[in-house]
Write an enzyme that holds these catalytic residues in place. Sequence first.
Site, PDB file in Angstrom:
ATOM      1  N   ASP A 141       0.840  -1.190   0.000  1.00 10.33           N
ATOM      2  CA  ASP A 141       0.000   0.000   0.000  1.00 10.33           C
ATOM      3  C   ASP A 141       0.884   1.252   0.000  1.00 10.33           C
ATOM      4  OD1 ASP A 141      -2.674   1.341   0.470  1.00 10.33           O
ATOM      5  OD2 ASP A 141      -1.637   1.975   2.299  1.00 10.33           O
ATOM      6  N   GLU A 157       1.576  -0.501  -5.019  1.00 14.81           N
ATOM      7  CA  GLU A 157       0.642   0.579  -5.338  1.00 14.81           C
ATOM      8  C   GLU A 157       1.537   1.800  -5.536  1.00 14.81           C
ATOM      9  OE1 GLU A 157      -3.452   2.546  -3.635  1.00 14.81           O
ATOM     10  OE2 GLU A 157      -1.814   2.239  -2.211  1.00 14.81           O
TER      11      GLU A 157
END
Length: 720
Positions: free
Chosen positions: A348, A384
């Site tokens: 993330d 990401e």
Amino acid sequence: MERTLLPGKPYPLGATSSPQGTNFALYSENATAVKVCFFDESGKQVDCIALKERTAFVWHGMVRHIKPGQRYGFRVDGPWEPEKGLRFNASKLLVDPYAKALAGEVDWKAPIFPYDIESGDDTKKCGKDSADGVPKSIVIDSTFDWGNDCPPQTPIADSIIYEMHVRGFSKNNPEVPENLRGTYAGLAHDASIGYLKKLGITAVELLPVHHFIDEGDLIDKGLRDYWGYNTLGYFAPMSRYSSSGDDGEQVLEFKQMVKRLHQEGIEVILDVVYNHTCEGNEKGPMLSMKGVDNTTYYRTLQDNPRYYMDYTGTGNTLNAYNPQVLKLIMDSLRYWVSEMHVDGFRFDLASTLARELHDVNKLGAFFDTIHQDPTLADVKLIAEPWDVGDGGYQVGNFPVLWGEWNGKYRDTVRRFWKGDSGQLSEFAYRLTGSSDLYQGDGRTPAASINFITAHDGFTLCDLVSYNEKHNEANGDNNQDGANDNDSWNMGAEGPTDDANINNLRERQTRNFLATLMLSQGVPMLAGGDEFSRSQRGNNNCYCQDNELTWYDWKLDDSRKRLLEFTAKLIALRKEHPNLHRRRFFQDRQIRGSVVRDVAWYGTDGNELSDETWGEGWNRSLAVMLNGKTLGVMDEDGHQVFDDSFLIIVNAADQGVEYMLPEPPNGVPWKQVLDTENIDDPFSEAEVAEKVIVGGRAVRVYSDCGEHVGQAEKHRPAKTL
């Protein structure tokens, strides 16, 4: 019972059980004293022992007679100098950053803040004991019989990734026993695994399962964190997803889940959040690392360490630039691979981890350390590739060995099928693996993790049903969530009885799924999109742990049709290496060249000219993929060949007549897919020289025409 303290060892960090007792080790550079405190199952503190030994900033000691199952926490003393970033407060119980399991919830009404919450002055120290409001760490027994567990190790180029939520996936599934629904055991149940296998999934990507907490403001609203991007423990599986609760058995249940998935050829990828923690900024609670050593674990402003750098939008940023914090991240990754047998990670806000002094550096210590670690050599690494700081959008810029969530793919495919002008050239790059992003640095099409929807944003059903977000249930007056979604409701906002609109929505959904599975790169399917799961227009369901997000397994005819369609699409892709190539087409740009392995055609059957590519009104094109030019060999050294495909996409409202080009290998084209055909989209058909491709439709032709199930005639591609 008297607790005997021995010197113990500084490594490994955390609590390590042995027949002699349990060794405790905690890293803190600036602490002046460290105690390990023990609790019974009611949460009452029963003992507290000072760790006397300190080796290279690690406080450690072996406590005799402490066995697995014992609950504990740390109290760390040191200077209270917030203006210097030092916030030690021994009255606050702290979760072990290396805890392997946690028990209990955060009580926001307890004095868990290190400062005087009533005045709001974060420089005024609070001396009240927080133990009643803080989760307790648990000493675990790490033994587990993995048997002959053998991770599938599906090559990334052949992967079909299914992004899913452990709880939401099985919570409403009537085929899963009620006591197992919404748990690790529920995902490992035969009904769940049978569904994933029938769909054709090779890997599940689990939304965060590192132990996280609910924010206090959500609890006040009667909500709780659902997505899990609010981490408290990087080694502990979330106890909420355990059918046995928080008694430490969640570790065993997680391992059993992984073992079961592996037995069925399904890999496990974890969505991990090493960019920030749940402790927030200077006004946040003190639960773990903030009290262990604030300036070591978090990035503070250089000119005013009282405050935090925030590249994540959450109040703090984990200090991955610090060697000890980088060690914590690496220890966590190695633990989940070595002890929990997971197969990969999706990072993330990965750009945050690549920041050193400020800028994102793809040659930085974080990447160097991962690439040199033999434990991580065979796992899948997915980024990401953005954060909320300056220069954080790094799609296409991560180093070799990394895959990336391709945000440009998502945006382009949405805009193309919505009918936006000027998308043709960009769409062509995305369809063929995004060579403009990944070709020049040693990567392959598999670096592009293609997705149209994910947990964050509209579901696919909502993407074709809503023009605007509808997030009122989140309690923020619909101010949260993205405003620009590139969605289109087809003429009605939300559910409608209009048959024409519903038919168009169903066709558009098939178009999106067909595009995803026919694109070069690696498809990631958001869980539930295969049967039109809706969140009623809410594009930010981070706090909706309820029927809004739990998968609805009551499927009507249209949803069953879509599920069958998706499964057949996945099977088609998996059978044909031409649809998931390991190399870019000729290592050359798409436009302005005549190439033998890929060609782009207009309606007249001739290759597209540069002028045609630039026509903003054009919303239709055809691409030919030559199956005799894969350029790879099987394990026996033979060239791999496959069928050739002609893919025609038409995002215009009206049908378009196409003169079909000559097949590259002299075998007549046969139709194998038509998304306009609602009843039997995979029906095969002979074709004439000219065909009419319907408005908003995908048509696929093959020079073989044999349907799903004929994979044996294709020599499998060698794993590269």
